[in-house]
Scaffold this motif. Structure first.
Motif, short mmCIF file in Angstrom:
data_model
loop_
_atom_site.label_atom_id
_atom_site.label_comp_id
_atom_site.label_asym_id
_atom_site.label_seq_id
_atom_site.Cartn_x
_atom_site.Cartn_y
_atom_site.Cartn_z
N GLU A 49 0.88 -0.97 -0.20
CA GLU A 49 -0.38 -0.13 -0.01
C GLU A 49 0.65 1.21 -0.10
N LYS A 50 2.19 1.30 0.73
CA LYS A 50 2.98 2.11 0.68
C LYS A 50 3.71 2.67 -0.12
N LYS A 51 3.80 1.75 -1.00
CA LYS A 51 4.27 1.82 -2.09
C LYS A 51 3.47 2.22 -3.58
N GLU A 52 2.35 2.31 -3.60
CA GLU A 52 1.08 2.50 -4.33
C GLU A 52 0.94 3.93 -3.75
N ILE A 53 0.68 4.01 -2.49
CA ILE A 53 0.68 6.26 -2.03
C ILE A 53 1.43 6.80 -2.91
N GLN A 54 2.98 6.22 -3.04
CA GLN A 54 4.10 6.55 -2.94
C GLN A 54 4.82 7.36 -4.33
N ASP A 55 3.38 5.88 -5.01
CA ASP A 55 3.67 5.72 -6.44
C ASP A 55 2.26 7.30 -7.42
N GLN A 56 1.56 7.25 -6.31
CA GLN A 56 0.42 8.75 -6.30
C GLN A 56 1.04 9.87 -6.16
N ILE A 57 1.37 10.11 -5.12
CA ILE A 57 2.47 11.58 -4.49
C ILE A 57 3.79 11.87 -5.99
N LYS A 58 4.53 10.30 -6.18
CA LYS A 58 5.19 11.14 -7.50
C LYS A 58 4.26 11.30 -9.39
N SER A 59 3.14 11.28 -9.34
CA SER A 59 2.16 11.40 -10.27
C SER A 59 1.60 12.77 -9.86
N VAL A 60 1.20 13.01 -8.74
CA VAL A 60 0.76 14.00 -8.95
C VAL A 60 2.16 15.11 -8.68
N LYS A 61 3.59 15.25 -8.37
CA LYS A 61 4.30 16.09 -8.02
C LYS A 61 4.36 16.06 -9.92
N ALA A 62 4.69 15.60 -10.54
CA ALA A 62 4.75 15.38 -11.99
C ALA A 62 3.48 16.56 -12.95
N GLU A 63 2.58 15.89 -12.35
CA GLU A 63 1.62 16.74 -12.61
C GLU A 63 1.54 18.58 -12.53
N ALA A 64 1.95 18.27 -11.28
CA ALA A 64 2.65 20.33 -10.61
C ALA A 64 3.17 20.44 -10.96
N LYS A 65 4.34 19.90 -11.24
CA LYS A 65 5.98 20.18 -13.04
C LYS A 65 4.91 20.68 -13.81
N SER A 66 3.91 19.77 -14.56
CA SER A 66 3.78 20.03 -15.86
C SER A 66 3.23 21.16 -15.11
N ALA A 67 2.30 21.20 -14.80
CA ALA A 67 1.03 22.71 -14.61
C ALA A 67 2.04 24.16 -14.23
N GLY A 68 3.78 24.10 -14.29
CA GLY A 68 4.59 24.83 -14.38
C GLY A 68 4.81 25.14 -12.83
N PHE A 69 3.96 24.95 -12.42
CA PHE A 69 5.28 24.75 -10.47
C PHE A 69 6.40 24.45 -10.40
#
Length: 218
Positions: A49-69
């Motif tokens: 479960e922790k690995k799945e959450i870490q993957d989700q956090i990584k995905s959100v960070k990538a999304e934020a970066k692509s948005a310019g943050f």
């Protein structure tokens, strides 16, 4: 006459006690072993479960970066949001003081929290007479502008001299819009840590509050 096959486990089908294999079967396993296996399996599931959450956090960070943050700034904001108000104010004040001592204010003067901390009154209210003007008050528009600005190097020397003269960090004589104000702060703070080898008390973080002592029988 056909020889009798020795009794024992079927080596072809035998499996070790690895994760998710036949070794996890509850058949003929002592109770203590079962408890151990239960703990191991629960930890394994939580790790998944922790690995799945870490993957989700990584995905959100990538999304934020692509948005310019900026992901690093976002990570810092998350850390600060997790702090109490008092802890966050102390952290920011310490960062400002350290930057000032290293000459890294970049033209931005010390904030109120850092100034109060330098004076040892970070938890006290300012009880000055409201009718008495000081450096935080707006300058009188009727006052003539200074004909010449003080250079940063000179302002740093003035700040250092002020510290050795026993002045307060709030005695900065320059206005908020004057670049010399930050330079004066840098000179003052740099000298505040130059006497002896001990770190000034104002430069230290507050010790964590000790929890109430448990009862003697606890």
């Amino acid at each position: 006459m056909v020889a009798r096959r020795a009794a024992g486990p079927d080596r072809k089908n035998a499996r070790g006690p690895g994760r998710g294999k036949a070794g996890d079967s509850a058949v003929n396993i002592p109770n203590s072993n079962m408890r151990l296996l239960s703990f191991v399996q629960r930890i394994e599931r939580l790790n998944d479960e922790k690995k799945e959450i870490q993957d989700q956090i990584k995905s959100v960070k990538a999304e934020a970066k692509s948005a310019g943050f900026d992901p690093k700034v976002i990570a810092q904001m998350i850390k600060e949001r997790d702090m109490t108000d008092a802890a966050r104010q102390e952290w920011n004040a310490l960062c400002e003081m350290y930057r000032a001592a290293l000459g890294m204010l970049d033209g931005t003067p010390l904030g109120d929290a850092a100034r109060k901390r330098m004076e040892g009154r970070d938890h006290e209210d300012d009880e000055r007479d409201p009718d008495t003007p000081d450096m935080f008050d707006e300058a009188d528009a009727s006052e003539p502008a200074q004909p010449q600005r003080t250079l940063p190097d000179e302002a740093r020397r003035m700040g250092a001299d002020a510290f050795h003269a026993g002045r307060r960090v709030t005695d900065n004589p320059f206005g908020a819009s004057d670049p010399a104000r930050a330079a004066w702060d840098e000179g003052f703070c740099a000298e505040s840590g130059s006497d002896g080898m001990d770190i000034p008390p104002a430069w230290r973080r507050s010790p964590p509050k000790k929890e109430k002592a448990e009862d003697a029988g606890g």
